[in-house]
Design an enzyme around this catalytic site. Sequence first.
Site, PDB file in Angstrom:
ATOM      1  N   HIS A 142      19.331  14.563 102.066  1.00 50.16           N
ATOM      2  CA  HIS A 142      18.168  13.766 101.666  1.00 50.16           C
ATOM      3  C   HIS A 142      17.661  13.006 102.872  1.00 50.16           C
ATOM      4  O   HIS A 142      18.182  13.166 103.975  1.00 50.16           O
ATOM      5  CB  HIS A 142      18.502  12.853 100.488  1.00 50.16           C
ATOM      6  CG  HIS A 142      19.485  11.751 100.775  1.00 50.16           C
ATOM      7  ND1 HIS A 142      20.747  11.971 101.268  1.00 50.16           N
ATOM      8  CD2 HIS A 142      19.379  10.398 100.622  1.00 50.16           C
ATOM      9  CE1 HIS A 142      21.376  10.808 101.399  1.00 50.16           C
ATOM     10  NE2 HIS A 142      20.564   9.838 101.019  1.00 50.16           N
ATOM     11  N   HIS A 174      17.178   9.564 103.527  1.00 46.58           N
ATOM     12  CA  HIS A 174      17.506   8.185 103.924  1.00 46.58           C
ATOM     13  C   HIS A 174      17.888   8.155 105.396  1.00 46.58           C
ATOM     14  O   HIS A 174      18.461   9.107 105.937  1.00 46.58           O
ATOM     15  CB  HIS A 174      18.669   7.644 103.077  1.00 46.58           C
ATOM     16  CG  HIS A 174      18.217   7.026 101.784  1.00 46.58           C
ATOM     17  ND1 HIS A 174      18.981   7.040 100.637  1.00 46.58           N
ATOM     18  CD2 HIS A 174      17.073   6.343 101.464  1.00 46.58           C
ATOM     19  CE1 HIS A 174      18.326   6.410  99.661  1.00 46.58           C
ATOM     20  NE2 HIS A 174      17.177   5.979 100.145  1.00 46.58           N
ATOM     21  N   ASP A 223      20.193   6.799 107.122  1.00 43.90           N
ATOM     22  CA  ASP A 223      21.575   7.018 107.567  1.00 43.90           C
ATOM     23  C   ASP A 223      21.979   8.490 107.503  1.00 43.90           C
ATOM     24  O   ASP A 223      23.119   8.844 107.820  1.00 43.90           O
ATOM     25  CB  ASP A 223      22.562   6.135 106.774  1.00 43.90           C
ATOM     26  CG  ASP A 223      22.440   6.289 105.266  1.00 43.90           C
ATOM     27  OD1 ASP A 223      21.316   6.243 104.744  1.00 43.90           O
ATOM     28  OD2 ASP A 223      23.488   6.455 104.612  1.00 43.90           O
ATOM     29  N   HIS A 224      21.013   9.363 107.140  1.00 39.57           N
ATOM     30  CA  HIS A 224      21.271  10.811 107.131  1.00 39.57           C
ATOM     31  C   HIS A 224      20.350  11.578 108.074  1.00 39.57           C
ATOM     32  O   HIS A 224      20.544  12.774 108.281  1.00 39.57           O
ATOM     33  CB  HIS A 224      21.155  11.357 105.702  1.00 39.57           C
ATOM     34  CG  HIS A 224      22.137  10.722 104.765  1.00 39.57           C
ATOM     35  ND1 HIS A 224      23.258  11.371 104.293  1.00 39.57           N
ATOM     36  CD2 HIS A 224      22.192   9.456 104.268  1.00 39.57           C
ATOM     37  CE1 HIS A 224      23.956  10.542 103.531  1.00 39.57           C
ATOM     38  NE2 HIS A 224      23.332   9.372 103.499  1.00 39.57           N
ATOM     39  N   HIS A 260      20.561   9.784  92.776  1.00 35.18           N
ATOM     40  CA  HIS A 260      20.464   8.854  93.898  1.00 35.18           C
ATOM     41  C   HIS A 260      19.063   8.241  93.882  1.00 35.18           C
ATOM     42  O   HIS A 260      18.220   8.645  93.085  1.00 35.18           O
ATOM     43  CB  HIS A 260      20.760   9.630  95.192  1.00 35.18           C
ATOM     44  CG  HIS A 260      20.979   8.761  96.388  1.00 35.18           C
ATOM     45  ND1 HIS A 260      21.836   7.686  96.369  1.00 35.18           N
ATOM     46  CD2 HIS A 260      20.474   8.818  97.646  1.00 35.18           C
ATOM     47  CE1 HIS A 260      21.826   7.125  97.572  1.00 35.18           C
ATOM     48  NE2 HIS A 260      21.001   7.778  98.358  1.00 35.18           N
TER      49      HIS A 260
HETATM   50 ZN   LIG Z   1      23.555   7.408 102.700  1.00 33.49          ZN
HETATM   51 ZN   LIG Z   2      21.031   7.797 100.474  1.00 37.16          ZN
END
Ligand SMILES: [Zn+2]
Ligand SMILES: [Zn+2]
Length: 244
Positions: free
Chosen positions: A60, A62, A64-65, A136
């Site tokens: 996904h 976000h 942090d990815h 999520h």
């Molecule tokens: Zn995450």
């Molecule tokens: Zn996430």
Amino acid sequence: MRITFLGTGSAMPTGERFQTGIVVAEDDRRLLIDCGSGVLHRLQQSGVGYENVSTVLLTHHHLDHVADLLPLMKARWLAGEDHLEIVGPQGTKSLVDDLLSVHDYMEGRLDLQLREVVAGEFSVAGFDVAAYETRHSLPCLAYRFGDLFTFSGDSEAFPGLANFADESAILAHDCSFPDDVDVSNHPTPETLGTALAGTDIGRVYLTHLYPHTDGRREEMLASIGDHYDGDVRFAEDLKTVTID
Ligand SMILES: [Zn+2]
Ligand SMILES: [Zn+2]
């Protein structure tokens, strides 16, 4: 198959756990799943190297990815590599286009192949992958590689996802917080243990760990163990697991 955890942390750094990244490797095939902050460095530390990863599969969007996507592109360009494939859920093409428009000197440096996928089955970097929609705060896909490996991405724990992972040799599952944190969109040990009850998974690695989980290891494992009696461990950055 070899699974290397590059980053087992979250959007809040602990200093020891970088943001999400996992390398899946078999023979001469390598696939990077997610590319959060710190993953580019971990690729070098792990010995895999950014020159040797030409496909990224995103769960996904976000930060942090995806935070190290542009740094990965730049490192590959400077190293003389000429291409990168980025595969992810709907919106991946516009995400990468938008990132490049902010740093437009990067446009055209690499031959980029962008591909959007939905829940179902497809092939990436020579791996047959099944994808499943998680629960999520952004649309997110969990990925399964045959009988060998399943990665939850970011998700609440729920029976559908546990069934998707059932009979995997290895499951890496989001377990962001201990039980006393009131959270949605991520599991706690109790909700994860409850969802996993009755499944037959070789080993579960807990990942996407927030700083709140520091020093709480024993009680988190005990809480999962109240509902699920399988092998559960904490993932660590740079740990490699070999699956026969
Ligand atoms: Zn995450
Ligand atoms: Zn996430």
